[in-house]
Design a protein around this motif. Structure first.
Motif, PDB file in Angstrom:
ATOM      1  N   GLU A  60      -3.166  79.896  30.595  1.00 48.51           N
ATOM      2  CA  GLU A  60      -3.978  79.376  31.940  1.00 48.51           C
ATOM      3  C   GLU A  60      -5.207  78.473  31.684  1.00 48.51           C
ATOM      4  OE1 GLU A  60      -2.927  83.626  34.252  1.00 48.51           O
ATOM      5  OE2 GLU A  60      -4.411  83.447  33.050  1.00 48.51           O
ATOM      6  N   LEU A  61      -5.454  78.051  32.423  1.00 51.40           N
ATOM      7  CA  LEU A  61      -6.811  77.131  32.416  1.00 51.40           C
ATOM      8  C   LEU A  61      -7.811  77.663  33.504  1.00 51.40           C
ATOM      9  CD1 LEU A  61      -7.826  74.482  31.133  1.00 51.40           C
ATOM     10  CD2 LEU A  61      -7.003  73.245  32.877  1.00 51.40           C
ATOM     11  N   VAL A  62      -8.948  78.285  32.941  1.00 51.53           N
ATOM     12  CA  VAL A  62      -9.928  78.968  33.702  1.00 51.53           C
ATOM     13  C   VAL A  62     -10.893  77.812  34.121  1.00 51.53           C
ATOM     14  CG1 VAL A  62     -11.653  80.541  34.010  1.00 51.53           C
ATOM     15  CG2 VAL A  62      -9.519  80.959  32.677  1.00 51.53           C
ATOM     16  N   LEU A  63     -11.467  77.662  35.379  1.00 52.05           N
ATOM     17  CA  LEU A  63     -12.028  76.646  35.902  1.00 52.05           C
ATOM     18  C   LEU A  63     -13.170  77.312  36.664  1.00 52.05           C
ATOM     19  CD1 LEU A  63      -9.894  74.055  37.571  1.00 52.05           C
ATOM     20  CD2 LEU A  63     -10.485  74.156  35.212  1.00 52.05           C
ATOM     21  N   LEU A  64     -14.261  77.239  36.267  1.00 55.57           N
ATOM     22  CA  LEU A  64     -15.656  77.766  37.007  1.00 55.57           C
ATOM     23  C   LEU A  64     -16.367  77.178  37.980  1.00 55.57           C
ATOM     24  CD1 LEU A  64     -17.481  79.746  33.826  1.00 55.57           C
ATOM     25  CD2 LEU A  64     -15.335  80.454  35.166  1.00 55.57           C
ATOM     26  N   ILE A  65     -16.485  77.641  39.061  1.00 55.35           N
ATOM     27  CA  ILE A  65     -17.221  76.886  40.238  1.00 55.35           C
ATOM     28  C   ILE A  65     -18.683  77.420  40.208  1.00 55.35           C
ATOM     29  CG2 ILE A  65     -17.271  76.267  42.784  1.00 55.35           C
ATOM     30  CD1 ILE A  65     -14.545  75.507  41.055  1.00 55.35           C
ATOM     31  N   LEU A  66     -19.582  76.682  39.940  1.00 53.75           N
ATOM     32  CA  LEU A  66     -21.117  77.233  39.866  1.00 53.75           C
ATOM     33  C   LEU A  66     -21.757  76.978  41.316  1.00 53.75           C
ATOM     34  CD1 LEU A  66     -21.938  75.694  36.066  1.00 53.75           C
ATOM     35  CD2 LEU A  66     -20.898  77.984  36.840  1.00 53.75           C
ATOM     36  N   TYR A  67     -22.532  78.154  41.275  1.00 55.99           N
ATOM     37  CA  TYR A  67     -23.452  77.999  42.724  1.00 55.99           C
ATOM     38  C   TYR A  67     -24.614  78.933  42.580  1.00 55.99           C
ATOM     39  CZ  TYR A  67     -21.612  82.742  44.047  1.00 55.99           C
ATOM     40  OH  TYR A  67     -21.623  83.935  44.030  1.00 55.99           O
ATOM     41  N   GLU A  68     -25.453  78.675  43.638  1.00 54.22           N
ATOM     42  CA  GLU A  68     -26.638  79.523  43.482  1.00 54.22           C
ATOM     43  C   GLU A  68     -26.477  80.586  44.811  1.00 54.22           C
ATOM     44  OE1 GLU A  68     -30.056  80.885  42.331  1.00 54.22           O
ATOM     45  OE2 GLU A  68     -29.418  79.288  41.482  1.00 54.22           O
ATOM     46  N   GLY A 111     -11.821  76.209  30.972  1.00 52.40           N
ATOM     47  CA  GLY A 111     -11.257  74.784  30.930  1.00 52.40           C
ATOM     48  C   GLY A 111     -12.262  73.712  31.415  1.00 52.40           C
ATOM     49  N   GLY A 112     -13.200  74.199  32.613  1.00 51.88           N
ATOM     50  CA  GLY A 112     -13.957  73.129  33.136  1.00 51.88           C
ATOM     51  C   GLY A 112     -14.904  73.705  33.796  1.00 51.88           C
ATOM     52  N   LEU A 113     -16.141  73.147  34.304  1.00 52.09           N
ATOM     53  CA  LEU A 113     -17.103  73.590  35.030  1.00 52.09           C
ATOM     54  C   LEU A 113     -17.333  72.710  36.377  1.00 52.09           C
ATOM     55  CD1 LEU A 113     -20.001  74.564  32.678  1.00 52.09           C
ATOM     56  CD2 LEU A 113     -18.424  76.032  33.618  1.00 52.09           C
TER      57      LEU A 113
END
Length: 188
Positions: A60-68, A111-113
């Protein structure tokens, strides 16, 4: 990277919306840039020659969505990315992560941010995280590529992938040659 008529029409509409966005409050402009950037983020991941090495043991490719702060908006962004389902045959898993919690993922395969909220104060630590993990960081925000984020979006009369050559090199990211040809470049 041949675009269908539907994709071209979507890019034209997005460009028009972004041109009009100069008359909108900054928050609305930022959100429009996020929506425009999502498809480019997936394109960057697909163009990463080493993307398979960034998958988990399950493939699996884990993608992180960054936020405050804005979890409601970020959940909408996550749902949109989850509709894509896979990148180069690898199923994707999307996680929303506050900037302050990014370090908790240091030992995980990522996998990416995707940076979904503007945050100048967190940018250096996000960039360092990406360099250490050798992963694509994508920011749709105007100045972030110039500040060291490897991947973003350039919006003029066209919507183009935008790359920081030095940041890509520092991160050890190699993109497909055709993608490199069509992308706008930031070089010091």
């Amino acid at each position: 990277m041949k675009m269908s008529r539907k994709t071209q029409a979507g890019a034209i509409v997005c460009s028009f919306i972004l041109l009009l966005s100069q008359y909108l409050p900054a928050e609305e402009t930022d959100r429009r840039r996020v929506w425009v950037g999502l498809d480019l983020f997936i394109s960057f991941l697909s163009a990463d020659l080493d993307i398979e090495k960034k998958a988990t043991e399950k493939g699996e490719l884990v993608l992180l969505i960054l936020y405050e702060d804005d979890i409601i908006f970020v959940e909408k962004v996550s749902r949109y990315i989850q509709l894509i389902k896979a990148v180069r045959g690898m199923p994707i898993k999307v996680r929303e992560v506050r900037f302050s919690k990014l370090k908790e993922h240091q030992n995980s395969n990522i996998g990416g941010l995707f940076i979904a909220e503007r945050s100048a104060k967190n940018l250096p630590s996000i960039i360092n995280f990406g360099i250490e993990k050798k992963i694509i960081i994508f920011s749709p925000f105007k100045m972030d590529v110039k500040e060291g984020v490897p991947c973003g979006v350039q919006i003029t009369s066209l919507v183009l992938p935008y790359i920081n050559i030095e940041a890509l090199s520092l991160s050890g990211i190699k993109l497909k040659p055709f993608f490199m040809k069509v992308a706008a470049r930031y070089e010091k």
